[in-house]
Design a protein around this motif. Structure first.
Motif, PDB file in Angstrom:
ATOM      1  N   ARG A  14       0.826  -1.217   0.000  1.00  0.00           N
ATOM      2  CA  ARG A  14       0.000   0.000   0.000  1.00  0.00           C
ATOM      3  C   ARG A  14       0.854   1.258   0.000  1.00  0.00           C
ATOM      4  O   ARG A  14       0.528   2.232  -0.661  1.00  0.00           O
ATOM      5  N   MET A  15       1.928   1.240   0.750  1.00  0.00           N
ATOM      6  CA  MET A  15       2.822   2.397   0.786  1.00  0.00           C
ATOM      7  C   MET A  15       3.492   2.600  -0.572  1.00  0.00           C
ATOM      8  O   MET A  15       3.663   3.721  -1.027  1.00  0.00           O
ATOM      9  N   ALA A  16       3.886   1.513  -1.226  1.00  0.00           N
ATOM     10  CA  ALA A  16       4.482   1.618  -2.559  1.00  0.00           C
ATOM     11  C   ALA A  16       3.453   2.181  -3.540  1.00  0.00           C
ATOM     12  O   ALA A  16       3.784   3.018  -4.383  1.00  0.00           O
ATOM     13  N   GLY A  17       2.202   1.754  -3.409  1.00  0.00           N
ATOM     14  CA  GLY A  17       1.138   2.300  -4.256  1.00  0.00           C
ATOM     15  C   GLY A  17       0.924   3.782  -4.014  1.00  0.00           C
ATOM     16  O   GLY A  17       0.754   4.555  -4.962  1.00  0.00           O
ATOM     17  N   ALA A  18       0.961   4.198  -2.752  1.00  0.00           N
ATOM     18  CA  ALA A  18       0.794   5.620  -2.418  1.00  0.00           C
ATOM     19  C   ALA A  18       1.944   6.439  -2.995  1.00  0.00           C
ATOM     20  O   ALA A  18       1.736   7.528  -3.537  1.00  0.00           O
ATOM     21  N   ARG A  19       3.177   5.924  -2.910  1.00  0.00           N
ATOM     22  CA  ARG A  19       4.317   6.641  -3.482  1.00  0.00           C
ATOM     23  C   ARG A  19       4.168   6.767  -4.993  1.00  0.00           C
ATOM     24  O   ARG A  19       4.508   7.780  -5.584  1.00  0.00           O
ATOM     25  N   GLY A  20       3.641   5.713  -5.637  1.00  0.00           N
ATOM     26  CA  GLY A  20       3.436   5.764  -7.084  1.00  0.00           C
ATOM     27  C   GLY A  20       2.401   6.802  -7.484  1.00  0.00           C
ATOM     28  O   GLY A  20       2.583   7.533  -8.455  1.00  0.00           O
ATOM     29  N   VAL A  21       1.325   6.897  -6.706  1.00  0.00           N
ATOM     30  CA  VAL A  21       0.281   7.888  -6.981  1.00  0.00           C
ATOM     31  C   VAL A  21       0.820   9.301  -6.790  1.00  0.00           C
ATOM     32  O   VAL A  21       0.462  10.220  -7.521  1.00  0.00           O
ATOM     33  N   LEU A  22       1.687   9.477  -5.812  1.00  0.00           N
ATOM     34  CA  LEU A  22       2.225  10.798  -5.501  1.00  0.00           C
ATOM     35  C   LEU A  22       3.390  11.200  -6.390  1.00  0.00           C
ATOM     36  O   LEU A  22       3.877  12.318  -6.292  1.00  0.00           O
ATOM     37  N   ALA A  23       3.849  10.294  -7.248  1.00  0.00           N
ATOM     38  CA  ALA A  23       4.991  10.600  -8.102  1.00  0.00           C
ATOM     39  C   ALA A  23       4.670  11.774  -9.019  1.00  0.00           C
ATOM     40  O   ALA A  23       3.586  11.869  -9.576  1.00  0.00           O
ATOM     41  N   ALA A  24       5.600  12.697  -9.138  1.00  0.00           N
ATOM     42  CA  ALA A  24       5.457  13.854 -10.012  1.00  0.00           C
ATOM     43  C   ALA A  24       6.845  14.253 -10.493  1.00  0.00           C
ATOM     44  O   ALA A  24       7.821  14.111  -9.750  1.00  0.00           O
ATOM     45  N   PRO A  25       6.950  14.752 -11.716  1.00  0.00           N
ATOM     46  CA  PRO A  25       8.267  15.134 -12.235  1.00  0.00           C
ATOM     47  C   PRO A  25       8.970  16.188 -11.376  1.00  0.00           C
ATOM     48  O   PRO A  25      10.185  16.201 -11.288  1.00  0.00           O
ATOM     49  N   ALA A  26       8.215  17.056 -10.739  1.00  0.00           N
ATOM     50  CA  ALA A  26       8.827  18.114  -9.929  1.00  0.00           C
ATOM     51  C   ALA A  26       9.331  17.601  -8.587  1.00  0.00           C
ATOM     52  O   ALA A  26      10.068  18.298  -7.903  1.00  0.00           O
ATOM     53  N   ARG A  27       8.924  16.429  -8.195  1.00  0.00           N
ATOM     54  CA  ARG A  27       9.383  15.854  -6.922  1.00  0.00           C
ATOM     55  C   ARG A  27      10.708  15.152  -7.138  1.00  0.00           C
ATOM     56  O   ARG A  27      10.797  13.944  -7.220  1.00  0.00           O
ATOM     57  N   SER A  28      11.753  15.949  -7.217  1.00  0.00           N
ATOM     58  CA  SER A  28      13.082  15.387  -7.420  1.00  0.00           C
ATOM     59  C   SER A  28      14.005  15.875  -6.312  1.00  0.00           C
ATOM     60  O   SER A  28      13.703  16.845  -5.611  1.00  0.00           O
ATOM     61  N   ALA A  29      15.111  15.195  -6.181  1.00  0.00           N
ATOM     62  CA  ALA A  29      16.097  15.609  -5.173  1.00  0.00           C
ATOM     63  C   ALA A  29      16.611  17.008  -5.489  1.00  0.00           C
ATOM     64  O   ALA A  29      16.839  17.812  -4.587  1.00  0.00           O
ATOM     65  N   ARG A  30      16.773  17.317  -6.752  1.00  0.00           N
ATOM     66  CA  ARG A  30      17.247  18.655  -7.161  1.00  0.00           C
ATOM     67  C   ARG A  30      16.259  19.731  -6.718  1.00  0.00           C
ATOM     68  O   ARG A  30      16.660  20.754  -6.157  1.00  0.00           O
ATOM     69  N   THR A  31      14.973  19.531  -6.950  1.00  0.00           N
ATOM     70  CA  THR A  31      13.959  20.502  -6.537  1.00  0.00           C
ATOM     71  C   THR A  31      13.973  20.676  -5.024  1.00  0.00           C
ATOM     72  O   THR A  31      13.883  21.796  -4.515  1.00  0.00           O
ATOM     73  N   THR A  32      14.097  19.577  -4.317  1.00  0.00           N
ATOM     74  CA  THR A  32      14.150  19.622  -2.857  1.00  0.00           C
ATOM     75  C   THR A  32      15.337  20.444  -2.379  1.00  0.00           C
ATOM     76  O   THR A  32      15.212  21.263  -1.466  1.00  0.00           O
ATOM     77  N   VAL A  33      16.502  20.267  -2.998  1.00  0.00           N
ATOM     78  CA  VAL A  33      17.703  21.003  -2.607  1.00  0.00           C
ATOM     79  C   VAL A  33      17.551  22.494  -2.920  1.00  0.00           C
ATOM     80  O   VAL A  33      17.897  23.350  -2.102  1.00  0.00           O
ATOM     81  N   VAL A  34      17.015  22.822  -4.085  1.00  0.00           N
ATOM     82  CA  VAL A  34      16.854  24.233  -4.459  1.00  0.00           C
ATOM     83  C   VAL A  34      15.892  24.936  -3.501  1.00  0.00           C
ATOM     84  O   VAL A  34      16.194  26.025  -2.991  1.00  0.00           O
ATOM     85  N   ILE A  35      14.748  24.334  -3.236  1.00  0.00           N
ATOM     86  CA  ILE A  35      13.792  24.952  -2.305  1.00  0.00           C
ATOM     87  C   ILE A  35      14.386  24.991  -0.896  1.00  0.00           C
ATOM     88  O   ILE A  35      14.218  25.973  -0.171  1.00  0.00           O
ATOM     89  N   GLY A  36      15.101  23.940  -0.529  1.00  0.00           N
ATOM     90  CA  GLY A  36      15.742  23.911   0.788  1.00  0.00           C
ATOM     91  C   GLY A  36      16.766  25.014   0.955  1.00  0.00           C
ATOM     92  O   GLY A  36      16.904  25.598   2.038  1.00  0.00           O
TER      93      GLY A  36
END
Length: 191
Positions: A14-36
């Motif tokens: 179920r958790m793997a399914g939830a992660r798949g549903v929440l997947a988005a191109p903007a959710r990347s490590a690079r985006t996280t670092v820039v916003i951080g």
């Protein structure tokens, strides 16, 4: 198969399914670092301007500050403006890492458990600090604690937990500080 193993495997699916549903191109490590990066800068500006304000109101023994006209007004304006700007930055950062909430098991080691606990402290204090600061701008105090002392103490909690968070995530931060995102950077959950 025991009940515990069945429940764990069902939760993992179920958790793997939830992660798949929440997947988005903007959710990347690079985006996280820039916003951080932006968020850490905003917290640092708020911390320094808040510390200046606090030391003006409660100076240490022997401490004197120059009384230039407009300096306090400027620093307080900067403090409030950047404090309000923290809201979208914080929500954006949380949005990029949201799928990590659905990892199973939640912690695979004692180190990861401590990391997640420090992040929980950081997120909760980072949400509370600007919220009570914003309410303070309306001079409304619906809570039983003294605002100034609590706001000051929370600032130190944020700075400490932010230092721990940056220390733990430093390899990821260094890896994505300057380079552009690629297709392999999609997952924030790899960190």
């Amino acid at each position: 198969m025991s009940v515990t193993e069945r429940v764990s495997s069902a939760l993992a699916e179920r958790m793997a399914g939830a992660r798949g549903v929440l997947a988005a191109p903007a959710r990347s490590a690079r985006t996280t670092v820039v916003i951080g990066r932006l968020l850490a800068t905003a917290f640092l500006v708020c911390f320094l301007t808040g510390l200046y304000s606090h030391l003006l109101q409660e100076p240490l023994p022997g401490m004197r500050f120059p009384t230039w006209p407009g300096v306090y007004a400027f620093t307080q304006g900067l403090h409030v403006s950047v404090g309000i700007a923290i809201f979208p930055l914080l929500l954006g950062k949380l949005w990029t890492v949201y799928p990590r909430l659905f990892l199973w098991p939640p912690a695979r080691s004692a180190r990861e458990l401590l990391e997640r606990a420090s992040i929980a402290l950081l997120v909760s204090s980072a949400l509370l600090e600007p919220a009570i600061g914003l309410v303070n701008t309306y001079q409304w105090y619906p809570w039983p604690f003294p605002f100034r002392q609590t706001h000051y103490a929370l600032a130190w909690v944020i700075v400490g937990s932010l230092a721990i968070h940056i220390g733990v995530k430093l390899p990821t931060i260094v890896r994505f500080w300057r380079r552009r995102s690629t297709a392999t950077d999609r997952s924030v959950t790899d960190d």
